[in-house]
Design an enzyme around this catalytic site. Sequence first.
Site, short mmCIF file in Angstrom:
data_model
loop_
_atom_site.label_atom_id
_atom_site.label_comp_id
_atom_site.label_asym_id
_atom_site.label_seq_id
_atom_site.Cartn_x
_atom_site.Cartn_y
_atom_site.Cartn_z
N CYS A 275 1.43 -1.00 -0.01
CA CYS A 275 0.66 -0.11 -0.32
C CYS A 275 0.92 1.15 -0.22
O CYS A 275 0.58 1.87 -1.56
CB CYS A 275 -1.63 0.28 1.22
SG CYS A 275 -1.95 -1.11 1.15
N1 NAD Z 1 -2.82 -5.65 2.20
C1 NAD Z 1 -3.00 -5.05 3.10
O1 NAD Z 1 -2.67 -4.07 3.56
C2 NAD Z 1 -4.40 -3.47 1.80
C3 NAD Z 1 -4.36 -3.15 2.90
C4 NAD Z 1 -5.64 -1.88 2.71
C5 NAD Z 1 -5.93 -1.82 1.50
N2 NAD Z 1 -5.16 -3.37 0.06
C6 NAD Z 1 -5.79 -3.07 -1.47
O2 NAD Z 1 -6.09 -4.23 -1.71
C7 NAD Z 1 -6.33 -4.54 -2.59
C8 NAD Z 1 -5.64 -5.70 -3.37
O3 NAD Z 1 -4.86 -6.42 -2.03
P1 NAD Z 1 -3.93 -7.43 -0.97
O4 NAD Z 1 -3.21 -7.18 -0.25
O5 NAD Z 1 -4.83 -8.59 -0.64
O6 NAD Z 1 -4.10 -8.53 -2.91
P2 NAD Z 1 -3.31 -10.25 -2.66
O7 NAD Z 1 -2.42 -10.23 -3.34
O8 NAD Z 1 -3.02 -10.33 -1.28
O9 NAD Z 1 -4.45 -10.54 -2.92
C9 NAD Z 1 -5.46 -10.20 -4.05
C10 NAD Z 1 -5.57 -11.34 -4.75
O10 NAD Z 1 -5.90 -11.03 -6.39
C11 NAD Z 1 -6.48 -12.86 -6.39
N3 NAD Z 1 -6.30 -11.97 -7.90
C12 NAD Z 1 -5.66 -11.37 -9.14
N4 NAD Z 1 -5.91 -11.39 -9.66
C13 NAD Z 1 -7.32 -11.14 -9.76
C14 NAD Z 1 -8.46 -11.59 -11.40
N5 NAD Z 1 -7.66 -11.40 -12.26
N6 NAD Z 1 -9.79 -12.76 -10.75
C15 NAD Z 1 -9.70 -13.30 -9.52
N7 NAD Z 1 -7.98 -13.60 -8.24
C16 NAD Z 1 -7.59 -12.13 -8.98
C17 NAD Z 1 -4.70 -13.23 -6.54
O11 NAD Z 1 -4.81 -14.63 -7.17
C18 NAD Z 1 -4.47 -13.25 -5.26
O12 NAD Z 1 -5.02 -14.11 -4.21
C19 NAD Z 1 -4.74 -3.64 -2.82
O13 NAD Z 1 -5.71 -2.85 -3.97
C20 NAD Z 1 -4.40 -3.53 -1.85
O14 NAD Z 1 -4.18 -1.61 -2.33
C21 NAD Z 1 -3.80 -3.57 0.62
#
Ligand code: NAD
Length: 460
Positions: A275
């Site tokens: 992030c």
């Molecule tokens: N990790 C954090 O602390 C956090 C906090 C707030 C916001 N976010 C935001 O949330 C979003 C997700 O982050 P995250 O940390 O959960 O990511 P992550 O990589 O842990 O998880 C994302 C998941 O999406 C899947 N994926 C990718 N493309 C896909 C598709 N086309 N169809 C289905 N599944 C698909 C991946 O396989 C993965 O399991 C990002 O935009 C991030 O900026 C993350």
Amino acid sequence: MTPIAEQLLGRIHQGRARAGVVGLGYVGLPLAVEFARHGLTCTGIDLDDRKIAAIARGESYIPDVPSEDLRALLAARRLSATTDFSVVAELDTINICVPTPLRKTKDPDMSYIVSAVEAIAAHLHPGMLVVLESTTYPGTTEEVVQPLLERGGLKAGVDFFLAFSPERVDPGNGTFHTRNVPKVVGGTTPQCAEIACALYGTSIETVVPVSSPRVAEMVKLLENTFRAVNIGLVNEIALMCDTLGIDVWEVVDAAKTKPFGFMPFYPGPGLGGHCIPIDPFYLSWKARQYGFEPRFIELAGHVNGAMPQATVDKIADALNVQKKALNGARILVAGIAYKRDINDVRESPALDVMGLLHQQGARVCYADPYVPTLPARSWLGGHELESLPLDASTLAGIDCVAILTDHRSFDYDTLVAAAPLIVDTRNAIKQTHPHVFKLGAPQPAHAATWLPAPASDEAA
Ligand SMILES: NC(=O)c1ccc[n+]([C@@H]2O[C@H](COP(=O)([O-])OP(=O)(O)OC[C@H]3O[C@@H](n4cnc5c(N)ncnc54)[C@H](O)[C@@H]3O)[C@@H](O)[C@H]2O)c1
């Protein structure tokens, strides 16, 4: 309210709505579990079949989600997971939680959002709610997601409902989790907002409606830019303190006694995670499209981006005091996850520090109970590493320990007793010792004359 909207709202209120979450990572899995826990039937969709198989076995890969919770929800048939997007046809709501990284050029990489939305669009049906949660630039929901969903002829706000709600999860935070962190929601129409708020209202304690998806998108970027800029500020103050011979940790601790108008941020080896190092650049990219130059974001990016090198310089200076060179030194990095008590190494500054140390000829190893192995492709060293135990026998062969992540499970007493030299970038070691150098603090007293205790076989 239109009949189609009333129908969906009714199903949500009666707990009959079938929810879906696309992207079952750090954000999506806790959200799916929260929906399932509070009365909705939830289907998770992810392209990664290892994640789907792990969920089916009731094995959580997200530390904040206990496996027992998964198993209970699977047994109660409240939660399921699949790689097959055709289930969207049977869902009432879908939340999109896919990654939003940067391209090498620091431009937003929208490919995950686009591919997830296209897959949903193929099964979109009247009366469905779609909510984007991935962090992204203001305008994404209406400029990117909406046209893709409307390609099939259904209209947002009329035939289906569309909103943006930023995720604020803080992995590893024992106090604040998905349920008790207020959820900001912006709908493309007031009806869309009302339905999205109702969905979150089933499972999240406080819902905060705002006037549009654009505002909700901007809220998230303000929050993360606020952090990036303040961390940049305190990192610069740390480097300043280093030069002035003042201990920045003591300064921040004293400053935070002010009961108003101050909020503590702490220096460190650089920004990490999916992030804070990334999201502000989504905002600056968008601002530039409108000819606006976002100076704070760029400046914070420069200061924070220079911290891995500042850490390496600190290590080199500390070794120098002990008449050793970085070239050939055996350096153990304690903690490579991007923050305390979690297993996430995405964008972790430790990987940059390790790469820079390697380039300078240091022999690098690491200890991190949360990250058992580090693949060769993850750092510049070019070979796989395995986490070492942080014990006296490991430390016997080390010239310097660099504490880059202050995991609570590290035994800092053993570290202080057995390591010949420590560079602490997190203020993990509170007392002063002649062989513990801190980022943002003057050289410890008697550092130049301190000699490590001889190893036991040498002493014999
Ligand atoms: N990790 C954090 O602390 C956090 C906090 C707030 C916001 N976010 C935001 O949330 C979003 C997700 O982050 P995250 O940390 O959960 O990511 P992550 O990589 O842990 O998880 C994302 C998941 O999406 C899947 N994926 C990718 N493309 C896909 C598709 N086309 N169809 C289905 N599944 C698909 C991946 O396989 C993965 O399991 C990002 O935009 C991030 O900026 C993350």
